[in-house]
Design a protein around this motif. Structure first.
Motif, PDB file in Angstrom:
ATOM      1  N   UNK A   1       7.033  -5.519   2.864  1.00  0.00           N
ATOM      2  CA  UNK A   1       6.910  -4.941   1.521  1.00  0.00           C
ATOM      3  C   UNK A   1       5.573  -4.234   1.354  1.00  0.00           C
ATOM      4  N   UNK A   2       4.489  -4.838   1.832  1.00  0.00           N
ATOM      5  CA  UNK A   2       3.174  -4.216   1.683  1.00  0.00           C
ATOM      6  C   UNK A   2       3.122  -2.855   2.376  1.00  0.00           C
ATOM      7  N   UNK A   3       3.710  -2.783   3.570  1.00  0.00           N
ATOM      8  CA  UNK A   3       3.750  -1.495   4.271  1.00  0.00           C
ATOM      9  C   UNK A   3       4.573  -0.479   3.503  1.00  0.00           C
ATOM     10  N   UNK A   4       5.688  -0.913   2.913  1.00  0.00           N
ATOM     11  CA  UNK A   4       6.523  -0.004   2.132  1.00  0.00           C
ATOM     12  C   UNK A   4       5.776   0.517   0.912  1.00  0.00           C
ATOM     13  N   UNK A   5       4.986  -0.339   0.263  1.00  0.00           N
ATOM     14  CA  UNK A   5       4.201   0.103  -0.898  1.00  0.00           C
ATOM     15  C   UNK A   5       3.148   1.116  -0.465  1.00  0.00           C
ATOM     16  N   UNK A   6       2.481   0.840   0.638  1.00  0.00           N
ATOM     17  CA  UNK A   6       1.468   1.791   1.108  1.00  0.00           C
ATOM     18  C   UNK A   6       2.104   3.125   1.484  1.00  0.00           C
ATOM     19  N   UNK A   7       3.308   3.081   2.044  1.00  0.00           N
ATOM     20  CA  UNK A   7       3.993   4.336   2.383  1.00  0.00           C
ATOM     21  C   UNK A   7       4.314   5.145   1.133  1.00  0.00           C
ATOM     22  N   UNK A   8       4.693   4.472   0.062  1.00  0.00           N
ATOM     23  CA  UNK A   8       5.009   5.164  -1.190  1.00  0.00           C
ATOM     24  C   UNK A   8       3.769   5.762  -1.845  1.00  0.00           C
TER      25      UNK A   8
END
Length: 368
Positions: A244-251
């Protein structure tokens, strides 16, 4: 005494059963309320399971909505016939109460969650002369009638249906208050909500009424993510599909989130929320795991000004905050009707089953 029917839990893990009980007469600072509807909250289910040391057998319920029948001699804020919501109680005298933060009242834990009696140890509910655990959040509203503290009562607009308003007493108040009273998103901010249940979706709705431009809902259930978009999320993340943290950073182009709300009570999810924070970002802990639960944090990761803060009941002052929520519900700007499914109180077992299966987000039990 007032005789009524209530949903009683006999022991931890036992089902709710409809039982005849007696209510004590209201004291000077209390009122007798005819309950029309009450929300069913995960806190009720957690206590009923035996996960918290509330005295059982007992009567739970803390999102009541009803009509005042009569009031004690010292009650001035409501009168017979008033429509009221029932929320948490507080002493009104400690420093936090005087400062406008009654959710952090010095007496909060025994007065609301685990005491089961008035402050003097007397019972508000009995059965065949024997005291039952009651006074839950100053109300115990899983009953057709309730003796409630005046400080638990908030007078509301009688033109708005009480079954629609019941969840404002806890779940909606908690999610919305976490956004407005703690995060206070600045223009252009990114807000991430971990968990798209009743509290999380209320937070999404509240964030949509702020200058935040990116509102991200995270959950494992596709239907809840779809509903999150319907009520204000600009983006969604399926937590089953990766970190999830990686997905947030990608967004966010690598920056991370300015604010994160953790509503699940899962320490692993909480840690992922901290890892998703931007520099000077804030994570608000809402979800309550069992007492004693700990989570590990990377100390160096906190040095760029990241903050983790806990919250109770949205850190709201109920007399001002709840009427504001009511006005937003009435205008359609806070569409909590999309979360609610109504059940007769005798169908509480079905309501609980539907919550556990994910079919229902916010059950409201009807007593009227």
């Amino acid at each position: 005494m007032t005789r009524t029917q209530a949903l009683v839990v006999e022991t931890g893990g036992a089902p709710f059963t409809i039982t005849d009980v007696e209510l004590d007469e209201p004291r000077p600072d209390e009122a007798l309320v005819r309950i029309v509807a009450t929300g069913l909250c995960h806190t009720d289910l957690g206590v009923a399971s035996g996960g918290l040391p509330f005295p059982l057998p007992g009567v739970l319920g803390h999102e009541g909505a009803g009509v005042v029948e009569r009031v004690g001699s010292a009650v001035t804020s409501v009168a017979p016939g008033d429509h009221v919501l029932l929320s948490f109680t507080s002493c009104g005298n400690c420093g936090n109460c005087r400062d406008g933060h009654p959710a952090y009242c010095a007496t909060w834990l025994p007065a609301n969650l685990i005491g089961g009696t008035r402050a003097d140890g007397s019972a508000t509910i009995t059965r065949d002369g024997a005291a039952l655990g009651g006074h839950f959040f100053g109300q115990s509203s899983f009953a057709q009638w309730a003796v409630a503290d005046e400080r638990s009562l908030v007078k509301v607009d009688p033109d708005v249906p009480l079954p629609l308003l019941a969840p404002l007493g806890c779940g909606v108040q908690t999610g919305a208050g976490a956004v407005w009273n703690v995060l206070k998103p600045r223009p252009g901010a990114t807000v991430v909500v971990l968990g798209a249940g009743a509290v999380g979706l209320s937070a999404v709705m509240a964030a949509a009424l702020t200058p935040a431009t990116r509102i991200v809902a995270v959950d494992r259930v596709p239907e809840r993510l779809a509903l999150a978009r319907e009520v204000g999320a600009t983006d969604t993340i399926d937590a089953t599909q990766g970190d999830v943290a990686e997905a947030v950073r990608a967004l966010t182009g690598g920056a991370g989130a300015d604010g994160v709300l953790e509503t699940t009570g899962n320490p692993t999810v909480l840690r992922s929320g901290v890892d998703a924070l931007a520099a000077r970002g804030t994570l608000v802990v809402i979800g309550a795991p069992p007492f004693g639960t700990e989570v590990g944090l990377d100390v160096n990761g906190m040095l760029p000004g990241r903050t983790v803060v806990g919250i109770t009941l949205g850190d709201s002052e109920t007399q001002g905050f709840i009427p504001t929520l009511v006005a937003l519900v009435r205008s359609g700007r806070l569409p909590i009707d999309k979360l609610i499914e109504q059940y007769r109180f005798e169908d509480v077992a079905q309501a609980i089953e539907d919550v556990h299966s994910g079919k229902t987000i916010k059950p409201v039990l009807l007593f009227d």
